[in-house]
Design a protein around this motif. Structure first.
Motif, mmCIF file in Angstrom:
data_model
loop_
_atom_site.group_PDB
_atom_site.id
_atom_site.type_symbol
_atom_site.label_atom_id
_atom_site.label_comp_id
_atom_site.label_asym_id
_atom_site.label_seq_id
_atom_site.Cartn_x
_atom_site.Cartn_y
_atom_site.Cartn_z
ATOM 1 N N LYS A 56 39.862 37.321 46.576
ATOM 2 C CA LYS A 56 41.246 37.189 46.119
ATOM 3 C C LYS A 56 41.280 36.485 44.766
ATOM 4 O O LYS A 56 40.584 35.508 44.538
ATOM 5 C CB LYS A 56 42.073 36.407 47.136
ATOM 6 N N ASP A 57 42.064 37.039 43.858
ATOM 7 C CA ASP A 57 42.302 36.498 42.521
ATOM 8 C C ASP A 57 41.210 36.791 41.499
ATOM 9 O O ASP A 57 41.315 36.357 40.361
ATOM 10 C CB ASP A 57 42.597 34.995 42.555
ATOM 11 N N LEU A 58 40.150 37.506 41.883
ATOM 12 C CA LEU A 58 39.231 38.017 40.868
ATOM 13 C C LEU A 58 39.971 39.104 40.091
ATOM 14 O O LEU A 58 40.969 39.642 40.565
ATOM 15 C CB LEU A 58 37.991 38.635 41.520
ATOM 16 N N THR A 59 39.486 39.453 38.904
ATOM 17 C CA THR A 59 40.102 40.513 38.108
ATOM 18 C C THR A 59 39.053 41.564 37.763
ATOM 19 O O THR A 59 37.970 41.212 37.286
ATOM 20 C CB THR A 59 40.699 39.940 36.800
ATOM 21 N N LEU A 60 39.377 42.827 38.004
ATOM 22 C CA LEU A 60 38.466 43.908 37.668
ATOM 23 C C LEU A 60 38.307 43.960 36.153
ATOM 24 O O LEU A 60 39.264 44.205 35.425
ATOM 25 C CB LEU A 60 38.989 45.241 38.199
ATOM 26 N N ARG A 61 37.107 43.687 35.683
ATOM 27 C CA ARG A 61 36.832 43.652 34.237
ATOM 28 C C ARG A 61 36.425 45.028 33.726
ATOM 29 O O ARG A 61 36.922 45.491 32.715
ATOM 30 C CB ARG A 61 35.736 42.649 33.929
ATOM 31 N N THR A 62 35.487 45.664 34.417
ATOM 32 C CA THR A 62 34.997 46.964 33.950
ATOM 33 C C THR A 62 34.359 47.741 35.096
ATOM 34 O O THR A 62 33.923 47.144 36.080
ATOM 35 C CB THR A 62 33.969 46.775 32.805
ATOM 36 N N VAL A 63 34.333 49.048 34.925
ATOM 37 C CA VAL A 63 33.655 49.928 35.854
ATOM 38 C C VAL A 63 32.712 50.800 35.036
ATOM 39 O O VAL A 63 33.124 51.411 34.053
ATOM 40 C CB VAL A 63 34.645 50.830 36.635
ATOM 41 N N ARG A 64 31.459 50.832 35.437
ATOM 42 C CA ARG A 64 30.459 51.663 34.762
ATOM 43 C C ARG A 64 29.992 52.760 35.706
ATOM 44 O O ARG A 64 29.792 52.520 36.888
ATOM 45 C CB ARG A 64 29.252 50.831 34.349
ATOM 46 N N GLY A 65 29.809 53.953 35.167
ATOM 47 C CA GLY A 65 29.258 55.052 35.950
ATOM 48 C C GLY A 65 30.273 55.843 36.741
ATOM 49 O O GLY A 65 29.884 56.627 37.609
ATOM 50 N N VAL A 117 42.843 40.844 41.981
ATOM 51 C CA VAL A 117 42.582 41.382 43.318
ATOM 52 C C VAL A 117 43.465 40.649 44.327
ATOM 53 O O VAL A 117 43.558 39.420 44.314
ATOM 54 C CB VAL A 117 41.093 41.207 43.703
ATOM 55 N N ILE A 118 44.109 41.415 45.182
ATOM 56 C CA ILE A 118 44.871 40.826 46.285
ATOM 57 C C ILE A 118 43.906 40.659 47.461
ATOM 58 O O ILE A 118 43.642 39.552 47.895
ATOM 59 C CB ILE A 118 46.086 41.692 46.661
ATOM 60 N N LEU A 119 43.371 41.747 47.979
ATOM 61 C CA LEU A 119 42.345 41.713 49.025
ATOM 62 C C LEU A 119 41.645 43.062 49.075
ATOM 63 O O LEU A 119 42.075 44.017 48.437
ATOM 64 C CB LEU A 119 42.935 41.382 50.395
ATOM 65 N N ASP A 120 40.596 43.133 49.863
ATOM 66 C CA ASP A 120 39.853 44.378 50.016
ATOM 67 C C ASP A 120 39.516 44.606 51.480
ATOM 68 O O ASP A 120 39.730 43.724 52.321
ATOM 69 C CB ASP A 120 38.583 44.362 49.154
ATOM 70 N N GLU A 121 38.994 45.801 51.752
ATOM 71 C CA GLU A 121 38.651 46.173 53.123
ATOM 72 C C GLU A 121 37.499 47.171 53.056
ATOM 73 O O GLU A 121 37.566 48.144 52.307
ATOM 74 C CB GLU A 121 39.886 46.798 53.769
ATOM 75 N N ILE A 122 36.453 46.917 53.817
ATOM 76 C CA ILE A 122 35.305 47.816 53.902
ATOM 77 C C ILE A 122 35.287 48.403 55.316
ATOM 78 O O ILE A 122 35.293 47.660 56.298
ATOM 79 C CB ILE A 122 33.987 47.074 53.613
ATOM 80 N N LEU A 123 35.269 49.730 55.382
ATOM 81 C CA LEU A 123 35.284 50.414 56.668
ATOM 82 C C LEU A 123 34.161 51.448 56.738
ATOM 83 O O LEU A 123 33.624 51.866 55.709
ATOM 84 C CB LEU A 123 36.627 51.124 56.883
ATOM 85 N N VAL A 134 42.632 46.379 46.767
ATOM 86 C CA VAL A 134 44.019 46.388 46.321
ATOM 87 C C VAL A 134 44.217 45.261 45.321
ATOM 88 O O VAL A 134 43.881 44.101 45.584
ATOM 89 C CB VAL A 134 44.994 46.230 47.512
ATOM 90 N N CYS A 135 44.770 45.628 44.162
ATOM 91 C CA CYS A 135 45.052 44.665 43.092
ATOM 92 C C CYS A 135 46.561 44.618 42.863
ATOM 93 O O CYS A 135 47.298 45.450 43.392
ATOM 94 C CB CYS A 135 44.339 45.093 41.808
ATOM 95 N N ARG A 136 46.990 43.688 42.079
ATOM 96 C CA ARG A 136 48.430 43.540 41.817
ATOM 97 C C ARG A 136 49.030 44.784 41.173
ATOM 98 O O ARG A 136 50.180 45.110 41.412
ATOM 99 C CB ARG A 136 48.684 42.335 40.917
#
Length: 160
Positions: A56-65, A117-123, A134-136
């Motif tokens: 929670k509260d991290l920020t997506l900086r970049t995505v590679r690939g 980031v609000i929260l995530d879920e791995i299934l 899920v992000c803001r």
């Protein structure tokens, strides 16, 4: 998200984040998750809002690939909460979706700017696992064979 409640109610307060249904469900699937996904999802700090290793509260900086079978997502820390950045490496990616909320069509360069980031879920997924973040300002969803999450040094590390 299937289990994490992003709009729970606590007394008179609404809009409370509540991962409890997911945390109750996790033991029933964790043994079947790929090893890296299992390790990340079951880390006791992952959903502890007071932990420096909570997403929670991290920020997506970049995505590679993006668009390939190997994707790397970097999440930036918040110095007031985290003492490390998070890098997640996804292998065997079969689906990759960035879905910005309320995107302005004129803002073509927005890219991965999804906010905090609000929260995530791995299934479980037939291809390995799904990771819904899920992000803001939108969501990032990947389906992959496995993932590996690594917390890395930041300029805040000396402030802890």
């Amino acid at each position: 998200m299937e289990y994490v409640n992003l709009d729970a109610q606590a007394g008179d307060l609404s809009g409370v984040l509540d991962p409890s249904r997911y945390l109750e469900h996790l033991p029933s699937i964790s043994g079947d998750l790929p090893p890296g996904a299992r390790s990340f999802a079951t880390d006791t700090d992952h959903y502890d809002f007071h932990s420096r290793r909570c997403v929670k509260d991290l920020t997506l900086r970049t995505v590679r690939g993006a668009g390939s079978e190997e994707v790397e997502a970097e999440f930036q820390h918040n110095c007031w909460k985290h003492d490390r950045d998070l890098v997640i490496r996804y292998t065997g990616v079969s689906s990759f979706i960035i879905d910005p909320a309320d995107i302005d069509p004129a803002d073509e360069d927005r890219g991965t700017d999804l906010g905090a980031v609000i929260l995530d879920e791995i299934l479980l997924h037939r291809d390995g696992c799904s990771h819904d973040i899920v992000c803001r300002d939108g969501t990032l969803t990947l389906v992959c064979r496995d993932l590996r999450a690594t917390w890395t040094e930041t300029d805040c590390s000396s402030n802890s």
